[in-house]
Scaffold this motif. Structure first.
Motif, PDB file in Angstrom:
ATOM      1  N   MET A   1       0.687  -1.260   0.019  1.00 12.80           N
ATOM      2  CA  MET A   1       0.089   0.107   0.055  1.00 12.80           C
ATOM      3  C   MET A   1       0.859   1.254   0.037  1.00 12.80           C
ATOM      4  O   MET A   1       1.949   1.219   0.737  1.00 12.80           O
ATOM      5  N   GLU A   2       0.490   2.288  -0.808  1.00 13.49           N
ATOM      6  CA  GLU A   2       1.387   3.394  -0.862  1.00 13.49           C
ATOM      7  C   GLU A   2       0.587   4.538  -0.809  1.00 13.49           C
ATOM      8  O   GLU A   2      -0.870   4.545  -0.968  1.00 13.49           O
ATOM      9  N   PHE A   3       0.861   5.860  -0.333  1.00 13.51           N
ATOM     10  CA  PHE A   3       0.126   7.048  -0.206  1.00 13.51           C
ATOM     11  C   PHE A   3       0.036   7.702  -1.799  1.00 13.51           C
ATOM     12  O   PHE A   3       1.017   7.938  -2.358  1.00 13.51           O
ATOM     13  N   VAL A   4      -1.442   7.895  -2.252  1.00 16.04           N
ATOM     14  CA  VAL A   4      -1.327   8.334  -3.495  1.00 16.04           C
ATOM     15  C   VAL A   4      -2.293   9.767  -3.058  1.00 16.04           C
ATOM     16  O   VAL A   4      -3.491   9.579  -2.784  1.00 16.04           O
ATOM     17  N   LEU A   5      -1.743  10.724  -3.560  1.00 16.76           N
ATOM     18  CA  LEU A   5      -2.263  12.067  -3.090  1.00 16.76           C
ATOM     19  C   LEU A   5      -3.518  12.264  -3.767  1.00 16.76           C
ATOM     20  O   LEU A   5      -4.725  12.607  -2.961  1.00 16.76           O
ATOM     21  N   THR A   6      -3.903  11.987  -4.966  1.00 17.70           N
ATOM     22  CA  THR A   6      -5.136  12.154  -5.501  1.00 17.70           C
ATOM     23  C   THR A   6      -6.302  11.575  -5.087  1.00 17.70           C
ATOM     24  O   THR A   6      -7.444  11.983  -4.920  1.00 17.70           O
TER      25      THR A   6
END
Length: 214
Positions: A1-6
């Motif tokens: 899991m990664e942080f995706v701003l949009t």
């Protein structure tokens, strides 16, 4: 899991709408802008959290909801302070009613704490009082006139009736003022903000805050 701003900007919109339903005087777009700025300010921190924490999504949701709550409470408190400065207050209304029913029109004295309501326009204030008092029921007008003609301090019931009508006049004055202000401002003038527009505005705000921190 990664942080995706949009992806989180989309979630921020839902949070903003949710808080707008609770704090109806605060626009969802304004809340959203605050949340978008928060995401951008903490983008590096959240990116790292998604790499190291077990439940980074819950952590991010808490950050956004806490930020929305703080912003809405601050705006709510600001609104009430502003309203207190520009609302009619019962004691000032009491003095104005006494002058109006006493037949004072020329040279009337407007209490200082009522002058801000219409920007020192004493005639506008007098017109407000006349319109609301004349619109009272005959019973309420009778309570006012009876008390002013014979204000026996021992007659508790008469004093209570008089105070109740003064409060009614005060509430009506302030309600009319807010209704007129809302009609002047108009409704539906705001448009939805897209993620791209939000990011553009947020980057400008982000850069300003970065300069403040420097």
């Amino acid at each position: 899991m990664e942080f995706v701003l949009t992806d989180w900007l989309d979630y921020a919109k839902r949070v903003a709408e949710s808080f707008h339903h609770t704090f109806k005087r605060i626009e969802a777009d304004d809340i959203y802008q605050e949340l978008a700025i928060e995401l951008m300010l903490k983008e590096a921190q959240l990116t790292e959290a998604f790499k190291t924490m077990e439940r980074p999504d819950s952590y991010t949701r808490v950050i956004l909801k806490n930020r929305a709550s703080r912003y809405c409470m601050k705006e709510k408190n600001t609104f009430f302070v502003f309203t207190d400065l520009y609302d009619y207050q019962p004691e000032a209304v009491r003095i104005l009613i006494e002058q109006y029913l006493g037949g004072t029109s020329e040279g009337m004295m407007v209490p200082e704490d009522a002058k801000s309501v219409h920007g020192d326009d004493d005639l506008a204030i007098f017109a407000d009082i006349a319109r609301v008092v004349d619109g009272l029921s005959e019973t309420d007008q009778g309570y006012l006139e009876a008390y002013l003609m014979d204000s026996d301090p021992k007659d508790v019931a008469a004093r209570q009736r008089y105070s109740r009508v003064v409060r009614k006049v005060t509430d009506t004055l302030n309600r009319n003022k807010r209704t007129a202000a809302m009609a002047y401002e108009g409704t539906g003038s705001r448009k939805a903000v897209t993620n791209r527009e939000a990011m553009s505005k947020s980057k400008n705000a982000y850069n300003m805050k970065e300069r403040d921190y420097a």
